[in-house]
Design an enzyme around this catalytic site. Sequence first.
Site, PDB file in Angstrom:
ATOM      1  N   GLU A  37      -0.011 -10.995  -6.794  1.00 10.80           N
ATOM      2  CA  GLU A  37       0.755 -11.433  -7.976  1.00 10.80           C
ATOM      3  C   GLU A  37       0.538 -10.476  -9.145  1.00 10.80           C
ATOM      4  O   GLU A  37      -0.464  -9.784  -9.205  1.00 10.80           O
ATOM      5  CB  GLU A  37       0.370 -12.867  -8.366  1.00 10.80           C
ATOM      6  CG  GLU A  37      -1.135 -13.129  -8.460  1.00 10.80           C
ATOM      7  CD  GLU A  37      -1.625 -13.308  -9.887  1.00 10.80           C
ATOM      8  OE1 GLU A  37      -0.891 -12.872 -10.817  1.00 10.80           O
ATOM      9  OE2 GLU A  37      -2.718 -13.869 -10.069  1.00 10.80           O
ATOM     10  N   ARG A  62     -10.282 -17.595  -9.511  1.00 11.10           N
ATOM     11  CA  ARG A  62      -9.439 -18.046  -8.395  1.00 11.10           C
ATOM     12  C   ARG A  62      -7.979 -17.666  -8.610  1.00 11.10           C
ATOM     13  O   ARG A  62      -7.069 -18.454  -8.396  1.00 11.10           O
ATOM     14  CB  ARG A  62      -9.589 -19.545  -8.147  1.00 11.10           C
ATOM     15  CG  ARG A  62     -10.988 -19.971  -7.767  1.00 11.10           C
ATOM     16  CD  ARG A  62     -11.036 -21.413  -7.282  1.00 11.10           C
ATOM     17  NE  ARG A  62     -10.283 -21.586  -6.046  1.00 11.10           N
ATOM     18  CZ  ARG A  62     -10.758 -21.328  -4.829  1.00 11.10           C
ATOM     19  NH1 ARG A  62     -11.991 -20.861  -4.673  1.00 11.10           N
ATOM     20  NH2 ARG A  62     -10.006 -21.521  -3.763  1.00 11.10           N
ATOM     21  N   CYS A  67      -2.206  -4.471  -5.901  1.00  9.40           N
ATOM     22  CA  CYS A  67      -2.890  -3.650  -4.892  1.00  9.40           C
ATOM     23  C   CYS A  67      -4.218  -3.095  -5.374  1.00  9.40           C
ATOM     24  O   CYS A  67      -5.205  -3.082  -4.619  1.00  9.40           O
ATOM     25  CB  CYS A  67      -1.983  -2.528  -4.413  1.00  9.40           C
ATOM     26  SG  CYS A  67      -1.636  -1.242  -5.645  1.00  9.40           S
ATOM     27  N   HIS A 105       0.206   2.851  -5.180  1.00  8.19           N
ATOM     28  CA  HIS A 105      -0.359   1.905  -4.222  1.00  8.19           C
ATOM     29  C   HIS A 105      -1.754   2.383  -3.833  1.00  8.19           C
ATOM     30  O   HIS A 105      -2.002   3.592  -3.736  1.00  8.19           O
ATOM     31  CB  HIS A 105       0.528   1.796  -2.985  1.00  8.19           C
ATOM     32  CG  HIS A 105       0.074   0.770  -1.992  1.00  8.19           C
ATOM     33  ND1 HIS A 105      -0.219  -0.531  -2.354  1.00  8.19           N
ATOM     34  CD2 HIS A 105      -0.168   0.851  -0.656  1.00  8.19           C
ATOM     35  CE1 HIS A 105      -0.602  -1.207  -1.283  1.00  8.19           C
ATOM     36  NE2 HIS A 105      -0.582  -0.391  -0.246  1.00  8.19           N
ATOM     37  N   ASP A 119      -5.042  -3.075   4.612  1.00 11.22           N
ATOM     38  CA  ASP A 119      -4.237  -3.184   3.394  1.00 11.22           C
ATOM     39  C   ASP A 119      -3.946  -4.653   3.101  1.00 11.22           C
ATOM     40  O   ASP A 119      -3.060  -5.247   3.691  1.00 11.22           O
ATOM     41  CB  ASP A 119      -2.929  -2.414   3.565  1.00 11.22           C
ATOM     42  CG  ASP A 119      -2.182  -2.215   2.265  1.00 11.22           C
ATOM     43  OD1 ASP A 119      -2.583  -2.829   1.254  1.00 11.22           O
ATOM     44  OD2 ASP A 119      -1.198  -1.459   2.257  1.00 11.22           O
TER      45      ASP A 119
END
Length: 271
Positions: A37, A62, A67, A105, A119
């Site tokens: 997210e 939490r 990435c 990324h 990944d």
Amino acid sequence: MQVQAYLDRVGFVGSPRADLESLRALHRAHLRAVPYENFDVLLGRPMTLTPEAAFDKIVGARRGGWCYEMNGLFAAVLREIGFTVTEMAGAVTRGERGELSHGNHLVLRVDLDRRYLADVGFGDGTQEPLPLKLGPHRCAGYNFRLEKLPDGWLRFHNHTFGGAPYFDFRDEPADRAQLARTCQWLATSPESVFTQTALAFRHGPDGVASLLGRTLRKVRPGGRESHLIGSQDEFVQVLEEVFDLHLPEAAGLWPTICAKHEELFGVDAPA
């Protein structure tokens, strides 16, 4: 790194070892427990590459992450367990975006009996690590492919119904300075997709839930279904119930999300 706290967060039971069985189990557990997210970006909060910050957010609060946080934390935990991990810089849609994509990324290589691509930060990518071997790969009912390009880069092809179609990478350690620069650009530039609308993914035993702006999708190996979220309250409810994200402050993002959706897709059409 508090490994046990991380294991509790992802629901891993037992004592992991630096072997392929544990790597697969940890990879799968992370993706099923922790959503991808970008809400901190949308809320204007600072983003860093430090695994300590990712730990505080993903384990302590939490939350999920993108990435740099997901794979950054995963790499730190794997090293604590005893794995040999190399962080590599990926380039999502490099063919279309060129050098602007470099470092957008973060992806991991884990060395065991052979090299594996791990990944947990590609949204709706593979649920388990893949051998770093050219050719087709199949995981959890989805088809993936690794290709070597003429310029020496490697390309990971996502499955047919994936959000991002592919990313390129080199099998070498990432340039941390480049990652940091690109991370800040993605978190702050008006041209970055991450600053424009909401993104979320969460893996489950029967498929992947994904959020793109107002559109909620359920992706399975055979196809995908789309639902257009109708209100601010439903949006916050979807985050809570589907993605396990308690983010009442996300309600304030709803007008911007609706405006972007209408600009790209029209009022009543899902993305």
